[in-house]
Design a protein around this motif. Structure first.
Motif, PDB file in Angstrom:
ATOM      1  N   CYS A 284      16.851  -3.687  -0.636  1.00 49.35           N
ATOM      2  CA  CYS A 284      15.561  -4.377  -0.696  1.00 49.35           C
ATOM      3  C   CYS A 284      14.825  -4.246   0.628  1.00 49.35           C
ATOM      4  N   ARG A 285      13.554  -3.907   0.549  1.00 49.17           N
ATOM      5  CA  ARG A 285      12.684  -3.793   1.711  1.00 49.17           C
ATOM      6  C   ARG A 285      11.321  -4.374   1.353  1.00 49.17           C
ATOM      7  N   PRO A 286      10.582  -4.898   2.329  1.00 53.01           N
ATOM      8  CA  PRO A 286       9.205  -5.348   2.048  1.00 53.01           C
ATOM      9  C   PRO A 286       8.325  -4.163   1.659  1.00 53.01           C
ATOM     10  N   VAL A 287       7.686  -4.252   0.490  1.00 54.63           N
ATOM     11  CA  VAL A 287       6.833  -3.185  -0.028  1.00 54.63           C
ATOM     12  C   VAL A 287       5.528  -3.806  -0.502  1.00 54.63           C
ATOM     13  N   GLN A 288       4.399  -3.163  -0.192  1.00 54.51           N
ATOM     14  CA  GLN A 288       3.110  -3.657  -0.675  1.00 54.51           C
ATOM     15  C   GLN A 288       2.980  -3.286  -2.143  1.00 54.51           C
ATOM     16  N   ALA A 289       2.649  -4.253  -2.967  1.00 49.79           N
ATOM     17  CA  ALA A 289       2.692  -4.071  -4.416  1.00 49.79           C
ATOM     18  C   ALA A 289       1.662  -3.069  -4.901  1.00 49.79           C
ATOM     19  N   GLY A 290       0.418  -3.141  -4.385  1.00 55.32           N
ATOM     20  CA  GLY A 290      -0.654  -2.283  -4.904  1.00 55.32           C
ATOM     21  C   GLY A 290      -0.354  -0.805  -4.789  1.00 55.32           C
TER      22      GLY A 290
ATOM     23  N   PRO B 289      -3.964   0.922 -13.959  1.00 55.56           N
ATOM     24  CA  PRO B 289      -3.495  -0.217 -13.155  1.00 55.56           C
ATOM     25  C   PRO B 289      -4.593  -1.278 -13.051  1.00 55.56           C
ATOM     26  N   GLU B 290      -4.241  -2.529 -13.271  1.00 51.86           N
ATOM     27  CA  GLU B 290      -5.180  -3.654 -13.174  1.00 51.86           C
ATOM     28  C   GLU B 290      -4.517  -4.727 -12.303  1.00 51.86           C
ATOM     29  N   LEU B 291      -4.893  -4.764 -11.020  1.00 51.84           N
ATOM     30  CA  LEU B 291      -4.258  -5.674 -10.072  1.00 51.84           C
ATOM     31  C   LEU B 291      -5.299  -6.635  -9.512  1.00 51.84           C
ATOM     32  N   THR B 292      -4.942  -7.892  -9.461  1.00 48.53           N
ATOM     33  CA  THR B 292      -5.816  -8.865  -8.803  1.00 48.53           C
ATOM     34  C   THR B 292      -5.771  -8.619  -7.293  1.00 48.53           C
ATOM     35  N   PRO B 293      -6.832  -9.018  -6.561  1.00 49.89           N
ATOM     36  CA  PRO B 293      -6.851  -8.738  -5.108  1.00 49.89           C
ATOM     37  C   PRO B 293      -5.649  -9.305  -4.360  1.00 49.89           C
ATOM     38  N   ASP B 294      -5.246 -10.543  -4.700  1.00 49.13           N
ATOM     39  CA  ASP B 294      -4.104 -11.112  -3.979  1.00 49.13           C
ATOM     40  C   ASP B 294      -2.806 -10.416  -4.358  1.00 49.13           C
TER      41      ASP B 294
ATOM     42  N   LYS C  52      -2.496  -6.908  -2.462  1.00 50.03           N
ATOM     43  CA  LYS C  52      -2.084  -6.976  -1.059  1.00 50.03           C
ATOM     44  C   LYS C  52      -0.733  -7.671  -0.875  1.00 50.03           C
ATOM     45  N   ALA C  53      -0.165  -8.185  -1.950  1.00 43.97           N
ATOM     46  CA  ALA C  53       1.085  -8.938  -1.830  1.00 43.97           C
ATOM     47  C   ALA C  53       2.242  -8.017  -1.459  1.00 43.97           C
ATOM     48  N   GLU C  54       3.138  -8.531  -0.639  1.00 45.14           N
ATOM     49  CA  GLU C  54       4.346  -7.807  -0.274  1.00 45.14           C
ATOM     50  C   GLU C  54       5.521  -8.353  -1.074  1.00 45.14           C
ATOM     51  N   ILE C  55       6.234  -7.458  -1.724  1.00 44.64           N
ATOM     52  CA  ILE C  55       7.380  -7.864  -2.528  1.00 44.64           C
ATOM     53  C   ILE C  55       8.649  -7.343  -1.872  1.00 44.64           C
ATOM     54  N   ASN C  56       9.719  -8.110  -2.006  1.00 47.13           N
ATOM     55  CA  ASN C  56      11.003  -7.756  -1.415  1.00 47.13           C
ATOM     56  C   ASN C  56      11.866  -7.122  -2.498  1.00 47.13           C
ATOM     57  N   VAL C  57      11.805  -5.789  -2.615  1.00 49.12           N
ATOM     58  CA  VAL C  57      12.469  -5.102  -3.722  1.00 49.12           C
ATOM     59  C   VAL C  57      13.095  -3.807  -3.242  1.00 49.12           C
TER      60      VAL C  57
ATOM     61  N   VAL D  60      -2.328   6.225 -26.977  1.00 50.42           N
ATOM     62  CA  VAL D  60      -2.072   4.828 -26.674  1.00 50.42           C
ATOM     63  C   VAL D  60      -2.596   4.513 -25.282  1.00 50.42           C
ATOM     64  N   GLN D  61      -3.148   3.310 -25.138  1.00 51.93           N
ATOM     65  CA  GLN D  61      -3.637   2.833 -23.849  1.00 51.93           C
ATOM     66  C   GLN D  61      -2.592   1.886 -23.248  1.00 51.93           C
ATOM     67  N   VAL D  62      -2.207   2.152 -22.015  1.00 48.94           N
ATOM     68  CA  VAL D  62      -1.209   1.330 -21.326  1.00 48.94           C
ATOM     69  C   VAL D  62      -1.846   0.724 -20.080  1.00 48.94           C
ATOM     70  N   ALA D  63      -1.676  -0.569 -19.887  1.00 43.74           N
ATOM     71  CA  ALA D  63      -2.215  -1.273 -18.724  1.00 43.74           C
ATOM     72  C   ALA D  63      -1.064  -1.853 -17.902  1.00 43.74           C
ATOM     73  N   ILE D  64      -1.120  -1.584 -16.591  1.00 43.43           N
ATOM     74  CA  ILE D  64      -0.169  -2.186 -15.658  1.00 43.43           C
ATOM     75  C   ILE D  64      -0.903  -3.276 -14.879  1.00 43.43           C
ATOM     76  N   THR D  65      -0.550  -4.526 -15.097  1.00 39.39           N
ATOM     77  CA  THR D  65      -1.217  -5.643 -14.426  1.00 39.39           C
ATOM     78  C   THR D  65      -0.225  -6.344 -13.506  1.00 39.39           C
ATOM     79  N   ALA D  66      -0.768  -6.948 -12.448  1.00 39.09           N
ATOM     80  CA  ALA D  66       0.070  -7.693 -11.503  1.00 39.09           C
ATOM     81  C   ALA D  66      -0.660  -8.968 -11.110  1.00 39.09           C
ATOM     82  N   THR D  67       0.062 -10.080 -11.123  1.00 39.06           N
ATOM     83  CA  THR D  67      -0.514 -11.380 -10.796  1.00 39.06           C
ATOM     84  C   THR D  67       0.507 -12.187 -10.014  1.00 39.06           C
ATOM     85  N   ARG D  68       0.035 -12.896  -8.995  1.00 39.60           N
ATOM     86  CA  ARG D  68       0.927 -13.776  -8.241  1.00 39.60           C
ATOM     87  C   ARG D  68       1.150 -15.062  -9.032  1.00 39.60           C
ATOM     88  N   ARG D  69       2.407 -15.464  -9.130  1.00 39.55           N
ATOM     89  CA  ARG D  69       2.788 -16.713  -9.804  1.00 39.55           C
ATOM     90  C   ARG D  69       3.685 -17.507  -8.862  1.00 39.55           C
ATOM     91  N   GLY D  70       3.078 -18.284  -7.993  1.00 44.60           N
ATOM     92  CA  GLY D  70       3.864 -19.067  -7.042  1.00 44.60           C
ATOM     93  C   GLY D  70       4.587 -18.162  -6.073  1.00 44.60           C
TER      94      GLY D  70
END
Length: 452
Positions: free
Chosen positions: A307-313, A336-341, A344-349, A373-383
């Motif tokens: 696991c290393r800190p990685v920027q999600a976007g 890809p459909e990512l909210t601004p937060d 820029k979020a860093e995930i530990n993965v 087929v249409q595929v959407a990749i979305t990301a949202t912060r949840r706590g």
């Protein structure tokens, strides 16, 4: 072990309380008996009252006429008065066999004990000795004599004796309780060791010997079972690794030959299409082998998690771009459909494992939907977590597959999705699978944010 110590303390205190309550009940019972049976004659005319009711007249002794003789003698069977010579001066209901002259020794005897089985009470007045008899069987009458010094010593020593007795009882309770506590603490330590996977051998003597023997037998059974499971898991892992290694080389040759045939312009179109089908199915087989290897490693902790800190976007966009360059993206559009937060979020993965999980979801959407087929990749912060969803507008999960995903059943045709769930769980997150609204499939993976 603290629970056992509290149990022993409660046992000792409860024992002491029981002793004190028992002593209090005994004293209370003695007091009650004394008061109850000592007051039986309270409603009857006392011997002193009866003696005062007798007066000397010209015609001899007579009872006070204020009451009837029956009222004066209530509680007594008969009464008589003796003079100094033992002659009967006055009597009331005196049995005939008792109406006689009594010697000094007879008077001394019945004044202390009984007169012909009649319990009698005596009272001395100027006119003589009043003797009144209670009914037979109603009064226990014996004199008990003892040394005055002994009675004084007994009265003075009763409280210290009770204190010593109570201390002895408490000492015994503490002694046996401490011994029992040590045995129970040893058993508690053994249970903790068994829970931690260690083998124990507890002494089986003492009052807790049966419990210790049960713990020993349980420990031995768990040890044998763990050995069997370990051997089975090792055999399974070795088998998977061996099969994967043996299949990998011929599969690479099949892929190479199929690709050559697919691009050989000298072959008819039908043969080239068949070669393309062989290549596609071989790629599926290679992916299946890789998933099988990965799920086996994840299940038995053989897959290192880097696991290393990685920027999600940037990570999610690079995954989408690589998929768009693959042959599977010919009839599939990825957005890809990512909210601004979230961008820029860093995930530990572990970036490689997370990439593999999302690639499995994208490949699943492309392979199991025949049309575009249409595929959407979305990301949202949840706590403290980042929620990554891969949703398509295709046919959705078959009911049997969705049921297997939601119940945790591991079946071969959902091995790739099972790997997704394992990767999410290895990161401390979750993977959920459901139908997309209004149609299609939706998989949601959560991974922890950095610093959480």
């Amino acid at each position: 072990m603290k629970t056992f110590a509290r149990l022993i303390r409660r046992y000792v205190l409860a024992t002491a309380a029981v002793v004190l309550v028992a002593a209090a009940l005994c004293l209370g019972a003695v007091a009650y008996i004394g008061l109850h049976y000592g007051n039986v004659e309270q409603d009857r005319t006392g011997i002193e009252t009866l003696a005062g009711a007798l007066t000397q007249t010209a015609g001899g002794l007579q009872l006070d006429p204020a009451r009837t003789p029956e009222e004066w003698l209530q509680g007594y069977a008969w009464a008589m008065v003796l003079d100094d010579n033992g002659e009967v001066l006055w009597q009331y209901d005196l049995p005939d066999e008792l109406n006689k002259c009594y010697t000094a020794s007879e008077i001394a005897s019945f004044s202390r004990w009984y007169l012909e089985d009649w319990p009698v009470l005596c009272w001395t007045e100027e006119y003589g000795l009043l003797v009144a008899a209670a009914p037979k069987g109603t009064l226990w009458k014996y004199n008990i004599c003892s040394s005055q010094a002994m009675m004084a010593d007994l009265a003075a020593g009763i409280l210290p004796a009770l204190a010593v007795l109570l201390a002895a009882v408490l000492g015994c309770c503490l002694l046996f309780g401490r011994r029992g506590a040590r045995q129970l603490q040893a058993i508690a330590a053994g249970l903790e060791a068994v829970a931690a996977g260690r083998t124990v051998c507890l002494p089986t003597d003492g009052f807790a010997g049966e419990l210790a023997d049960a713990v020993n037998r349980t420990s031995e059974q768990l040890r044998r079972r763990n050995e069997i499971i370990a051997r089975r898991d090792d055999a399974r892992t070795a088998w998977v690794a061996g099969v994967s290694h043996d299949v990998r080389t011929p599969l690479a040759m099949i892929l190479g030959w199929a690709e050559q045939l697919e691009h050989d312009t000298a072959l008819p179109d039908t043969a080239r299409r068949r070669a393309a089908g062989i290549r596609a199915q071989s790629e599926k087989l290679r992916t299946l082998i890789e998933d099988l290897n990965l799920t086996s490693k994840l299940q038995y902790g053989a897959q290192p998690l880097r696991c290393r800190p990685v920027q999600a976007g940037p990570l999610l966009r690079s995954i989408a771009a690589e998929f768009c360059d693959s042959p599977l993206a010919d009839h599939c559009t990825v957005t890809p459909e990512l909210t601004p937060d979230a961008d820029k979020a860093e995930i530990n993965v572990d970036a490689a494992l997370l990439t593999r999980a999302l690639e499995n979801l994208l490949n699943n959407a492309a392979r199991h939907n025949p049309g575009p087929v249409q595929v959407a990749i979305t990301a949202t912060r949840r706590g403290r977590m980042l929620e990554i969803a891969v949703a398509d507008d295709g046919a959705g999960y078959p009911p049997a597959v969705l049921n297997a995903l939601q119940t945790g059943a591991n079946t071969p045709h959902i091995l790739g999705l099972y790997v997704v769930e394992q990767i999410a769980r290895a990161h401390g997150g979750t993977a959920q699978f459901a139908q997309n609204d209004p149609h299609g499939a939706r998989a949601t993976v959560t991974v922890p944010l950095c610093g959480q």
